[in-house]
Design a protein around this motif. Structure first.
Motif, PDB file in Angstrom:
ATOM      1  N   GLY A   1      49.984  37.095  41.785  1.00 19.04           N
ATOM      2  CA  GLY A   1      49.138  38.223  42.139  1.00 19.04           C
ATOM      3  C   GLY A   1      49.962  39.473  42.372  1.00 19.04           C
ATOM      4  O   GLY A   1      51.150  39.404  42.726  1.00 19.04           O
ATOM      5  N   LEU A   2      49.326  40.622  42.187  1.00 16.95           N
ATOM      6  CA  LEU A   2      50.013  41.903  42.388  1.00 16.95           C
ATOM      7  C   LEU A   2      49.363  42.665  43.527  1.00 16.95           C
ATOM      8  O   LEU A   2      48.159  42.929  43.510  1.00 16.95           O
ATOM      9  N   TRP A   3      50.166  43.010  44.509  1.00 18.20           N
ATOM     10  CA  TRP A   3      49.779  43.824  45.670  1.00 18.20           C
ATOM     11  C   TRP A   3      50.376  45.207  45.459  1.00 18.20           C
ATOM     12  O   TRP A   3      51.569  45.333  45.171  1.00 18.20           O
ATOM     13  N   GLN A   4      49.545  46.250  45.559  1.00 20.17           N
ATOM     14  CA  GLN A   4      50.035  47.616  45.355  1.00 20.17           C
ATOM     15  C   GLN A   4      49.397  48.557  46.368  1.00 20.17           C
ATOM     16  O   GLN A   4      48.173  48.572  46.518  1.00 20.17           O
ATOM     17  N   ALA A   5      50.232  49.301  47.061  1.00 18.65           N
ATOM     18  CA  ALA A   5      49.764  50.298  48.025  1.00 18.65           C
ATOM     19  C   ALA A   5      48.776  49.698  49.025  1.00 18.65           C
ATOM     20  O   ALA A   5      47.793  50.323  49.396  1.00 18.65           O
ATOM     21  N   GLY A   6      49.045  48.486  49.443  1.00 21.17           N
ATOM     22  CA  GLY A   6      48.256  47.892  50.518  1.00 21.17           C
ATOM     23  C   GLY A   6      47.110  47.005  50.111  1.00 21.17           C
ATOM     24  O   GLY A   6      46.431  46.451  50.991  1.00 21.17           O
TER      25      GLY A   6
ATOM     26  N   VAL B   1      45.602  44.041  43.425  1.00 19.23           N
ATOM     27  CA  VAL B   1      45.056  44.801  42.306  1.00 19.23           C
ATOM     28  C   VAL B   1      44.928  43.997  41.018  1.00 19.23           C
ATOM     29  O   VAL B   1      44.162  44.384  40.123  1.00 19.23           O
ATOM     30  N   ALA B   2      45.653  42.911  40.872  1.00 17.41           N
ATOM     31  CA  ALA B   2      45.583  42.127  39.641  1.00 17.41           C
ATOM     32  C   ALA B   2      46.132  40.736  39.906  1.00 17.41           C
ATOM     33  O   ALA B   2      46.908  40.523  40.842  1.00 17.41           O
ATOM     34  N   GLY B   3      45.730  39.799  39.061  1.00 21.79           N
ATOM     35  CA  GLY B   3      46.251  38.457  39.242  1.00 21.79           C
ATOM     36  C   GLY B   3      45.935  37.533  38.089  1.00 21.79           C
ATOM     37  O   GLY B   3      45.067  37.813  37.258  1.00 21.79           O
TER      38      GLY B   3
ATOM     39  N   LEU C   1      42.484  31.866  34.715  1.00 20.66           N
ATOM     40  CA  LEU C   1      41.661  32.953  35.233  1.00 20.66           C
ATOM     41  C   LEU C   1      42.545  34.178  35.403  1.00 20.66           C
ATOM     42  O   LEU C   1      43.618  34.085  36.008  1.00 20.66           O
ATOM     43  N   ALA C   2      42.110  35.315  34.877  1.00 17.85           N
ATOM     44  CA  ALA C   2      42.936  36.521  34.945  1.00 17.85           C
ATOM     45  C   ALA C   2      42.058  37.750  35.083  1.00 17.85           C
ATOM     46  O   ALA C   2      40.889  37.749  34.702  1.00 17.85           O
ATOM     47  N   GLY C   3      42.641  38.812  35.641  1.00 14.72           N
ATOM     48  CA  GLY C   3      41.910  40.071  35.731  1.00 14.72           C
ATOM     49  C   GLY C   3      42.264  40.856  36.970  1.00 14.72           C
ATOM     50  O   GLY C   3      43.253  40.578  37.650  1.00 14.72           O
TER      51      GLY C   3
END
Length: 256
Positions: free
Chosen positions: A100-105, A108-110, A121-123
Motif C-alpha cells: 500500500g502507498l501512504w502519501q501526505a497522511g 492513496v493506492a494499493g 485486487l488493485a486500485g
C-alpha cells in the motif's frame, strides 16, 4: 505506478508460493502468542523492498518485518509480505501479499495479491479498483436483513473487549460475523461484496494500507481518521457500506 506494482506483487506471490507447504519447523518462529514469522515472510519482504527501492528511490518503506526505511518524499510504501502467516503455516489458502502507498497522511493506492486463491485486487484514488484486471462495480446498498461483517480481533485489545465486540455484533447489532485470520482477505471480501463491512481491533497499518484506498474508491466509508493516526498505531475502526458503518460506528472508537 501499477506497471511496477502488479509484476512486483506477482513475483512476491510466486516466491511465497515456492515456500508454501514446504516450510521446515526451523523456518518458523514466533513473535508472540499465535503470531508467527517465517523465512518466507522475510524473503518476500526483501524482494518487495528491493523492487520499490529501484523504482521509487525517493520514497520511504515500512515493512512488517523490517521496520521503517526513510525516504526524502512525502510517500511511504507500507508492506505486509505475507498477511495471514498463521494460515500460510497451517496450509490454508487465505493469505496475501499486500503493498500500500501512504502519501501526505492518507492511503492513496494499493495492491493485494492472493496467489493461492488466484486473486489480485488493485486500485486507489486515481486508479479504478480492479479484481484480476476487471473493473469492480461500486459497493451495493446495505441490506440489514442479510448483514455480515468481517472481524479482526488482535491481541492489542483485551480479551474482554474482543468478546464484547462479538457480543455486540451478534446481539445489539444483529449482524453475522466471520473471521478468516487475514485482514487483506477479509477486506478483499468487502470489495467483492461477500461482506458488508469490516471491524478491526488491534490491527497495524500494514494489515490494511493496500485495501483502504481501494475500498474508499468503491464507496466505502470508515470511522478512522488517518490524518490523526500515526503509522505505528494499533488500529480500531469500522469500514464498509455507509449505512452499516453508521449502524455500528461505536465499535470503531479509538483504542486507548
Amino acid at each position: 505506478m501499477f506497471d511496477v506494482l502488479t509484476p512486483l506483487a506477482h513475483a512476491a506471490g510466486d516466491l511465497a508460493l515456492s515456500h508454501f507447504g514446504n516450510l521446515s519447523q526451523a523456518a518458523i518462529s514466533a513473535k508472540g502468542p499465535l503470531d508467527l514469522v517465517t523465512e518466507a515472510d522475510r524473503a518476500v519482504e526483501a524482494l518487495i523492498v528491493a523492487g520499490l527501492r529501484a523504482a521509487f528511490p525517493q520514497d520511504g518503506i515500512l515493512g512488517e518485518e523490517g521496520g521503517m526505511l526513510p525516504g526524502t518524499s512525502d510517500r511511504i510504501w507500507v508492506i505486509d509480505p505475507i498477511d495471514g502467516t498463521f494460515n500460510f503455516v497451517r496450509g490454508g489458502r487465505q493469505w496475501a501479499v499486500s503493498i500500500g502507498l501512504w502519501q501526505a497522511g492518507v492511503p492513496v493506492a494499493g495492491i493485494i495479491h492472493a496467489p493461492a486463491l488466484g486473486l489480485t485486487l488493485a486500485g486507489g484514488a486515481d486508479h479504478a479498483p480492479t479484481l484480476n484486471g476487471r473493473v469492480l462495480p461500486p459497493l451495493t446498498t446495505y441490506q440489514p436483513d442479510r448483514a455480515v461483517v468481517g472481524v479482526a480481533l488482535g491481541r492489542a485489545m483485551p480479551v474482554a473487549g474482543r468478546i464484547g465486540t462479538l457480543r455486540y455484533l451478534a446481539g445489539d447489532a444483529g449482524v453475522l460475523f466471520r473471521c478468516c485470520n487475514a485482514s487483506t482477505i477479509a477486506l478483499l471480501e468487502l470489495a467483492t461484496g461477500e461482506v458488508d463491512g469490516h471491524v478491526g481491533c488491534g490491527e497495524s497499518a500494514w494489515d490494511v494500507m493496500a485495501a483502504w484506498p481501494i475500498l474508499l474508491a468503491l464507496g466505502a466509508t470508515s470511522t478512522l481518521d488517518w490524518h490523526q493516526t500515526p503509522l505505528d498505531a494499533k488500529l480500531r475502526y469500522v469500514i464498509g457500506k455507509p449505512a452499516l458503518v453508521e449502524a455500528i460506528a461505536s465499535l470503531g472508537a479509538p483504542m486507548v
